[in-house]
Write a protein that holds these residues in place. Structure first.
Motif, PDB file in Angstrom:
ATOM      1  N   LYS A  51       0.838  -1.200   0.000  1.00  0.00           N
ATOM      2  CA  LYS A  51       0.000   0.000   0.000  1.00  0.00           C
ATOM      3  C   LYS A  51       0.871   1.246   0.000  1.00  0.00           C
ATOM      4  O   LYS A  51       1.807   1.369   0.792  1.00  0.00           O
ATOM      5  N   GLN A  52       0.564   2.177  -0.896  1.00  0.00           N
ATOM      6  CA  GLN A  52       1.358   3.386  -1.062  1.00  0.00           C
ATOM      7  C   GLN A  52       0.573   4.614  -0.612  1.00  0.00           C
ATOM      8  O   GLN A  52      -0.644   4.701  -0.829  1.00  0.00           O
ATOM      9  N   PRO A  53       1.251   5.570  -0.001  1.00  0.00           N
ATOM     10  CA  PRO A  53       0.564   6.816   0.390  1.00  0.00           C
ATOM     11  C   PRO A  53       0.309   7.691  -0.832  1.00  0.00           C
ATOM     12  O   PRO A  53       1.014   7.585  -1.842  1.00  0.00           O
ATOM     13  N   LYS A  54      -0.675   8.534  -0.745  1.00  0.00           N
ATOM     14  CA  LYS A  54      -0.913   9.501  -1.817  1.00  0.00           C
ATOM     15  C   LYS A  54      -0.061  10.724  -1.515  1.00  0.00           C
ATOM     16  O   LYS A  54      -0.550  11.772  -1.080  1.00  0.00           O
ATOM     17  N   ALA A  55       1.236  10.567  -1.755  1.00  0.00           N
ATOM     18  CA  ALA A  55       2.185  11.601  -1.328  1.00  0.00           C
ATOM     19  C   ALA A  55       3.335  11.704  -2.322  1.00  0.00           C
ATOM     20  O   ALA A  55       3.655  10.761  -3.042  1.00  0.00           O
ATOM     21  N   ASP A  56       3.954  12.893  -2.324  1.00  0.00           N
ATOM     22  CA  ASP A  56       5.120  13.167  -3.156  1.00  0.00           C
ATOM     23  C   ASP A  56       6.371  13.250  -2.284  1.00  0.00           C
ATOM     24  O   ASP A  56       6.286  13.503  -1.081  1.00  0.00           O
ATOM     25  N   MET A  57       7.514  13.076  -2.887  1.00  0.00           N
ATOM     26  CA  MET A  57       8.775  13.215  -2.161  1.00  0.00           C
ATOM     27  C   MET A  57       8.977  14.670  -1.756  1.00  0.00           C
ATOM     28  O   MET A  57       8.773  15.593  -2.566  1.00  0.00           O
ATOM     29  N   ALA A  58       9.386  14.871  -0.514  1.00  0.00           N
ATOM     30  CA  ALA A  58       9.680  16.229  -0.045  1.00  0.00           C
ATOM     31  C   ALA A  58      10.827  16.814  -0.859  1.00  0.00           C
ATOM     32  O   ALA A  58      11.814  16.130  -1.137  1.00  0.00           O
ATOM     33  N   GLN A  59      10.698  18.082  -1.211  1.00  0.00           N
ATOM     34  CA  GLN A  59      11.732  18.715  -2.023  1.00  0.00           C
ATOM     35  C   GLN A  59      13.079  18.737  -1.308  1.00  0.00           C
ATOM     36  O   GLN A  59      14.129  18.632  -1.948  1.00  0.00           O
ATOM     37  N   GLU A  60      13.066  18.853   0.045  1.00  0.00           N
ATOM     38  CA  GLU A  60      14.332  18.864   0.789  1.00  0.00           C
ATOM     39  C   GLU A  60      15.091  17.540   0.606  1.00  0.00           C
ATOM     40  O   GLU A  60      16.317  17.537   0.461  1.00  0.00           O
ATOM     41  N   ILE A  61      14.364  16.425   0.621  1.00  0.00           N
ATOM     42  CA  ILE A  61      15.007  15.121   0.441  1.00  0.00           C
ATOM     43  C   ILE A  61      15.547  14.997  -0.970  1.00  0.00           C
ATOM     44  O   ILE A  61      16.685  14.544  -1.195  1.00  0.00           O
ATOM     45  N   PHE A  62      14.737  15.395  -1.947  1.00  0.00           N
ATOM     46  CA  PHE A  62      15.181  15.301  -3.339  1.00  0.00           C
ATOM     47  C   PHE A  62      16.429  16.142  -3.581  1.00  0.00           C
ATOM     48  O   PHE A  62      17.411  15.677  -4.181  1.00  0.00           O
ATOM     49  N   GLU A  63      16.412  17.364  -3.115  1.00  0.00           N
ATOM     50  CA  GLU A  63      17.562  18.246  -3.353  1.00  0.00           C
ATOM     51  C   GLU A  63      18.795  17.758  -2.612  1.00  0.00           C
ATOM     52  O   GLU A  63      19.924  17.885  -3.122  1.00  0.00           O
ATOM     53  N   ARG A  64      18.629  17.195  -1.420  1.00  0.00           N
ATOM     54  CA  ARG A  64      19.781  16.665  -0.699  1.00  0.00           C
ATOM     55  C   ARG A  64      20.413  15.514  -1.467  1.00  0.00           C
ATOM     56  O   ARG A  64      21.637  15.427  -1.581  1.00  0.00           O
ATOM     57  N   LEU A  65      19.579  14.627  -2.001  1.00  0.00           N
ATOM     58  CA  LEU A  65      20.095  13.514  -2.794  1.00  0.00           C
ATOM     59  C   LEU A  65      20.887  14.016  -3.993  1.00  0.00           C
ATOM     60  O   LEU A  65      21.999  13.544  -4.259  1.00  0.00           O
ATOM     61  N   VAL A  66      20.330  14.969  -4.714  1.00  0.00           N
ATOM     62  CA  VAL A  66      21.002  15.483  -5.909  1.00  0.00           C
ATOM     63  C   VAL A  66      22.314  16.169  -5.534  1.00  0.00           C
ATOM     64  O   VAL A  66      23.348  15.959  -6.177  1.00  0.00           O
ATOM     65  N   ARG A  67      22.289  16.981  -4.491  1.00  0.00           N
ATOM     66  CA  ARG A  67      23.516  17.687  -4.094  1.00  0.00           C
ATOM     67  C   ARG A  67      24.614  16.710  -3.675  1.00  0.00           C
ATOM     68  O   ARG A  67      25.769  16.867  -4.061  1.00  0.00           O
ATOM     69  N   GLU A  68      24.257  15.699  -2.872  1.00  0.00           N
ATOM     70  CA  GLU A  68      25.277  14.780  -2.365  1.00  0.00           C
ATOM     71  C   GLU A  68      25.816  13.847  -3.453  1.00  0.00           C
ATOM     72  O   GLU A  68      26.922  13.318  -3.317  1.00  0.00           O
ATOM     73  N   SER A  69      25.053  13.655  -4.502  1.00  0.00           N
ATOM     74  CA  SER A  69      25.494  12.743  -5.564  1.00  0.00           C
ATOM     75  C   SER A  69      25.983  13.471  -6.803  1.00  0.00           C
ATOM     76  O   SER A  69      26.369  12.830  -7.790  1.00  0.00           O
ATOM     77  N   ALA A  70      25.997  14.797  -6.774  1.00  0.00           N
ATOM     78  CA  ALA A  70      26.236  15.581  -7.990  1.00  0.00           C
ATOM     79  C   ALA A  70      27.567  15.282  -8.662  1.00  0.00           C
ATOM     80  O   ALA A  70      27.672  15.321  -9.888  1.00  0.00           O
TER      81      ALA A  70
END
Length: 371
Positions: A51-70
């Motif tokens: 079962k999945q929530p009706k939710a989107d990824m928080a922008q803070e988490i997304f941006e942290r992932l991109v910054r740390e893996s850039a």
């Protein structure tokens, strides 16, 4: 930056060839579930049992992932168990990756790909899109994609491919069918139609990599003589809630997350206890002792293909993958290059990997219950 990424790949390749458990580099690829929302019911999709929530990824988490893996990430697949066009920030996320020079991929069920969305998407720097269309007939397509209309989705995809061609856009367009029982006899018709559609760059026939339609599928213990490429190069699977899994299969088979992006750095997760334990067992030909790996339905590529995937840039690998699969499917390359799963008996004792305990010095003591 490209020099740093090439050096990162070289270190991953050395770690894979030397069968190292701890890696001095980060993954090349990521699967990033920017939304857990979807509008269809598909019997082969793990969201039907998870079962999945009706939710989107928080922008803070997304941006942290991109910054740390850039400095190391080359390709991000902005997909997961949700439909990307239900994420209201999907276009902004594509642009954010581009600012960090990370190529992006989307996969869509096509129900939202109307002319306005197609035009907006073609204005983004998205480099690769997979158009998922599981059948060459209305009957098989609508069996596997309940809630979608065959004609509407087909016309959406044909129009999008035509618009891409008319613009001269460089976006790679791949139409994909997952081969399953009801559509297996439609492969030739599927390839014929979509290969003749202007703007389509490749047609991909993919094996079913879930175990919902074939719960007894997996890999025999002796088939794990080669370690799984996911553990050395990725893609690492980042769920909408920030939980990080060794791969998408480990989540779908109820494995424990390897860490959380809101409390740990990407490097800490990638070389954490759970990841090192899994690499240790894979490197010693004992992957079948790991619960999620024993039930995994992912095709195991030959080490030659894994090595090649670390020599070339991630986006190049994505472009070559459908071609390699087609050549193997038509027996123009040896089938041992891609080892698909088959029905296997359950093993009596399996390892349940978690990310909380410290790795012991005696590998046999890592054994545990099924969990």
């Amino acid at each position: 930056m490209e020099g740093m990424r090439a050096w990162n790949r070289a270190k991953l390749l050395w770690g894979y060839l030397a069968r190292r458990s701890k890696l001095d580099a980060l993954p090349v690829e990521y699967i990033v579930e920017t939304t857990a929302k979807c509008n269809l019911y598909c019997p082969m999709c793990p969201r039907e049992t998870h079962k999945q929530p009706k939710a989107d990824m928080a922008q803070e988490i997304f941006e942290r992932l991109v910054r740390e893996s850039a400095s190391s990430a080359e390709h991000m697949m902005l997909i997961g168990l949700g439909e990307p066009f239900m994420d209201p920030h999907i276009f902004d996320r594509i642009e954010y990756c581009e600012r960090h020079r990370i190529s992006t991929l989307l996969s869509t069920n096509g129900t939202f790909l109307d002319e306005a969305t197609a035009r907006r998407l073609l204005d983004t720097p998205l480099q690769h899109i997979t158009l998922s269309f599981d059948g060459a007939t209305k009957e098989s397509f609508e069996f596997y994609r309940k809630g979608a209309r065959f004609e509407k989705v087909r016309d959406n995809f044909v129009r999008f491919a035509r618009m891409k061609k008319e613009r001269g856009a460089r976006m790679q367009v791949v139409v994909q069918m997952v081969r399953m029982e009801r559509n297996a006899g439609e492969v030739d018709d599927f390839i014929r139609f979509w290969s003749g559609t202007p703007g389509v760059d490749q047609v991909r026939i993919k094996e079913d990599e879930t175990n919902l339609m074939r719960p007894d599928a997996g890999h025999r213990a002796e088939e794990w003589k080669h370690p799984c490429h996911y553990l050395w190069r990725g893609p690492l699977y980042v769920k909408q809630d920030g939980n990080v899994y060794p791969c998408c299969q480990s989540y779908m088979l109820d494995g424990a997350p390897a860490g959380r992006l809101d409390t740990q750095s990407l490097a800490e997760i990638w070389n954490g206890d759970a990841m090192q334990r899994m690499r240790h067992l894979h490197a010693r030909g004992r992957a079948g002792e790991i619960d999620v790996c024993s039930r995994c339905c992912t095709t195991i590529p030959h080490p030659l293909l894994v090595a090649g995937s670390l020599i070339f840039h991630g986006k190049t690998v994505r472009r070559l993958l459908p071609l390699v699969e087609r050549l193997v499917y038509f027996s123009r390359l040896p089938r041992r290059l891609l080892n698909p799963p088959r029905p296997v008996p359950k093993t009596p004792e399996l390892v349940q990997i978690t990310h909380t305990a410290a790795p012991p010095s005696d590998p046999p003591s890592w054994r545990g219950g099924r969990g």
